[in-house]
Design a protein around this motif. Sequence first.
Motif, mmCIF file in Angstrom:
data_model
loop_
_atom_site.group_PDB
_atom_site.id
_atom_site.type_symbol
_atom_site.label_atom_id
_atom_site.label_comp_id
_atom_site.label_asym_id
_atom_site.label_seq_id
_atom_site.Cartn_x
_atom_site.Cartn_y
_atom_site.Cartn_z
ATOM 1 N N GLU A 116 0.828 -1.202 0.000
ATOM 2 C CA GLU A 116 0.000 0.000 0.000
ATOM 3 C C GLU A 116 0.864 1.255 0.000
ATOM 4 O OE1 GLU A 116 -2.696 -0.292 3.261
ATOM 5 O OE2 GLU A 116 -3.740 -2.000 2.392
ATOM 6 N N ALA A 117 1.940 1.242 0.780
ATOM 7 C CA ALA A 117 2.845 2.398 0.827
ATOM 8 C C ALA A 117 3.525 2.612 -0.524
ATOM 9 C CB ALA A 117 3.882 2.203 1.926
ATOM 10 N N MET A 118 3.934 1.518 -1.162
ATOM 11 C CA MET A 118 4.565 1.631 -2.476
ATOM 12 C C MET A 118 3.573 2.184 -3.501
ATOM 13 S SD MET A 118 7.050 -1.647 -3.034
ATOM 14 C CE MET A 118 6.116 -2.919 -2.204
ATOM 15 N N SER A 119 2.338 1.707 -3.447
ATOM 16 C CA SER A 119 1.324 2.178 -4.383
ATOM 17 C C SER A 119 1.062 3.669 -4.201
ATOM 18 C CB SER A 119 0.028 1.381 -4.191
ATOM 19 O OG SER A 119 -0.947 1.813 -5.092
ATOM 20 N N GLU A 120 0.985 4.097 -2.951
ATOM 21 C CA GLU A 120 0.765 5.521 -2.685
ATOM 22 C C GLU A 120 1.948 6.360 -3.166
ATOM 23 O OE1 GLU A 120 -0.126 8.300 1.155
ATOM 24 O OE2 GLU A 120 -1.086 6.327 1.050
ATOM 25 N N ALA A 121 3.158 5.884 -2.936
ATOM 26 C CA ALA A 121 4.348 6.607 -3.389
ATOM 27 C C ALA A 121 4.383 6.688 -4.914
ATOM 28 C CB ALA A 121 5.613 5.931 -2.867
ATOM 29 N N LEU A 122 4.036 5.595 -5.571
ATOM 30 C CA LEU A 122 3.995 5.611 -7.033
ATOM 31 C C LEU A 122 2.942 6.595 -7.533
ATOM 32 C CD1 LEU A 122 4.424 1.820 -7.778
ATOM 33 C CD2 LEU A 122 5.991 3.646 -8.436
ATOM 34 N N GLY A 123 1.819 6.662 -6.821
ATOM 35 C CA GLY A 123 0.780 7.620 -7.194
ATOM 36 C C GLY A 123 1.281 9.047 -7.132
ATOM 37 N N LEU A 124 2.065 9.356 -6.120
ATOM 38 C CA LEU A 124 2.627 10.703 -6.009
ATOM 39 C C LEU A 124 3.602 10.985 -7.144
ATOM 40 C CD1 LEU A 124 3.224 10.881 -2.155
ATOM 41 C CD2 LEU A 124 1.470 12.081 -3.475
ATOM 42 N N LEU A 125 4.422 9.993 -7.471
ATOM 43 C CA LEU A 125 5.364 10.172 -8.580
ATOM 44 C C LEU A 125 4.622 10.354 -9.904
ATOM 45 C CD1 LEU A 125 8.090 7.519 -7.738
ATOM 46 C CD2 LEU A 125 8.394 9.996 -7.807
ATOM 47 N N ILE A 126 3.630 9.505 -10.112
ATOM 48 C CA ILE A 126 2.870 9.568 -11.354
ATOM 49 C C ILE A 126 2.123 10.898 -11.458
ATOM 50 C CG2 ILE A 126 0.915 8.536 -12.591
ATOM 51 C CD1 ILE A 126 1.931 5.801 -11.441
ATOM 52 N N GLY A 127 1.728 11.446 -10.315
ATOM 53 C CA GLY A 127 1.054 12.743 -10.300
ATOM 54 C C GLY A 127 1.936 13.873 -10.799
ATOM 55 N N ASN A 128 3.235 13.670 -10.801
ATOM 56 C CA ASN A 128 4.186 14.664 -11.311
ATOM 57 C C ASN A 128 4.731 14.227 -12.669
ATOM 58 O OD1 ASN A 128 4.315 16.618 -9.111
ATOM 59 N ND2 ASN A 128 5.071 14.888 -7.928
ATOM 60 N N ASP A 129 3.865 13.661 -13.484
ATOM 61 C CA ASP A 129 4.288 13.074 -14.749
ATOM 62 C C ASP A 129 4.969 14.048 -15.699
ATOM 63 O OD1 ASP A 129 1.870 14.398 -15.189
ATOM 64 O OD2 ASP A 129 1.346 13.077 -16.856
ATOM 65 N N ARG A 130 4.712 15.312 -15.533
ATOM 66 C CA ARG A 130 5.318 16.305 -16.421
ATOM 67 C C ARG A 130 6.855 16.305 -16.304
ATOM 68 N NH1 ARG A 130 2.573 21.934 -16.446
ATOM 69 N NH2 ARG A 130 1.263 20.774 -17.862
ATOM 70 N N PHE A 131 7.365 15.866 -15.161
ATOM 71 C CA PHE A 131 8.802 15.900 -14.915
ATOM 72 C C PHE A 131 9.471 14.532 -15.095
ATOM 73 C CE2 PHE A 131 6.717 18.990 -12.097
ATOM 74 C CZ PHE A 131 7.195 20.154 -12.682
ATOM 75 N N ILE A 132 8.714 13.530 -15.554
ATOM 76 C CA ILE A 132 9.228 12.167 -15.652
ATOM 77 C C ILE A 132 9.276 11.736 -17.111
ATOM 78 C CG2 ILE A 132 8.821 9.757 -14.990
ATOM 79 C CD1 ILE A 132 7.383 10.773 -12.516
ATOM 80 N N ASN A 133 10.360 11.094 -17.480
ATOM 81 C CA ASN A 133 10.519 10.541 -18.817
ATOM 82 C C ASN A 133 9.350 9.603 -19.113
ATOM 83 O OD1 ASN A 133 11.340 8.335 -20.686
ATOM 84 N ND2 ASN A 133 13.246 9.511 -20.786
ATOM 85 N N PRO A 134 8.746 9.669 -20.295
ATOM 86 C CA PRO A 134 7.590 8.825 -20.620
ATOM 87 C C PRO A 134 7.850 7.325 -20.456
ATOM 88 C CG PRO A 134 7.843 10.529 -22.271
ATOM 89 C CD PRO A 134 9.044 10.612 -21.381
ATOM 90 N N LEU A 135 9.053 6.858 -20.764
ATOM 91 C CA LEU A 135 9.356 5.436 -20.589
ATOM 92 C C LEU A 135 9.382 5.047 -19.119
ATOM 93 C CD1 LEU A 135 12.139 4.987 -23.291
ATOM 94 C CD2 LEU A 135 9.755 4.257 -23.416
ATOM 95 N N VAL A 136 9.913 5.921 -18.291
ATOM 96 C CA VAL A 136 9.934 5.665 -16.851
ATOM 97 C C VAL A 136 8.515 5.713 -16.308
ATOM 98 C CG1 VAL A 136 10.753 6.542 -14.613
ATOM 99 C CG2 VAL A 136 12.281 6.532 -16.591
ATOM 100 N N LEU A 137 7.730 6.648 -16.782
ATOM 101 C CA LEU A 137 6.341 6.768 -16.349
ATOM 102 C C LEU A 137 5.560 5.496 -16.670
ATOM 103 C CD1 LEU A 137 4.249 8.663 -15.084
ATOM 104 C CD2 LEU A 137 3.719 9.437 -17.395
ATOM 105 N N THR A 138 5.787 4.938 -17.844
ATOM 106 C CA THR A 138 5.129 3.690 -18.221
ATOM 107 C C THR A 138 5.521 2.566 -17.276
ATOM 108 O OG1 THR A 138 5.064 4.363 -20.539
ATOM 109 C CG2 THR A 138 4.849 2.005 -20.089
ATOM 110 N N SER A 139 6.786 2.475 -16.928
ATOM 111 C CA SER A 139 7.249 1.445 -15.993
ATOM 112 C C SER A 139 6.625 1.633 -14.611
ATOM 113 C CB SER A 139 8.775 1.473 -15.877
ATOM 114 O OG SER A 139 9.360 1.112 -17.094
#
Length: 77
Positions: free
Chosen positions: A16-39
């Motif tokens: 659950e903690a990992m999922s929440e952390a990933l959600g926060l990262l994904i929420g900042n998708d503008r700053f993440i490489n599209p390939l990393v975002l897909t992973s």
Amino acid sequence: MRASRQLKQAEAAQLEAMSEALGLLIGNDRFINPLVLTSLCDLREEIAAELRRRSLTGSETAIHEAPRLHPVSTDRA
């Protein structure tokens, strides 16, 4: 995927903690490489599937809510 095997060994609270952390990262998708975002999205889906599997088998405390999924925008304007 190597992460899939390790997810099966993690406790529900860790998943659950990992999922929440990933959600926060994904929420900042503008700053993440599209390939990393897909992973990251793939990993989050695997975590959600593992949590669902556990809730169905009752191997750990059942989770009555599906993990919150944050919408991912694909426009890179």
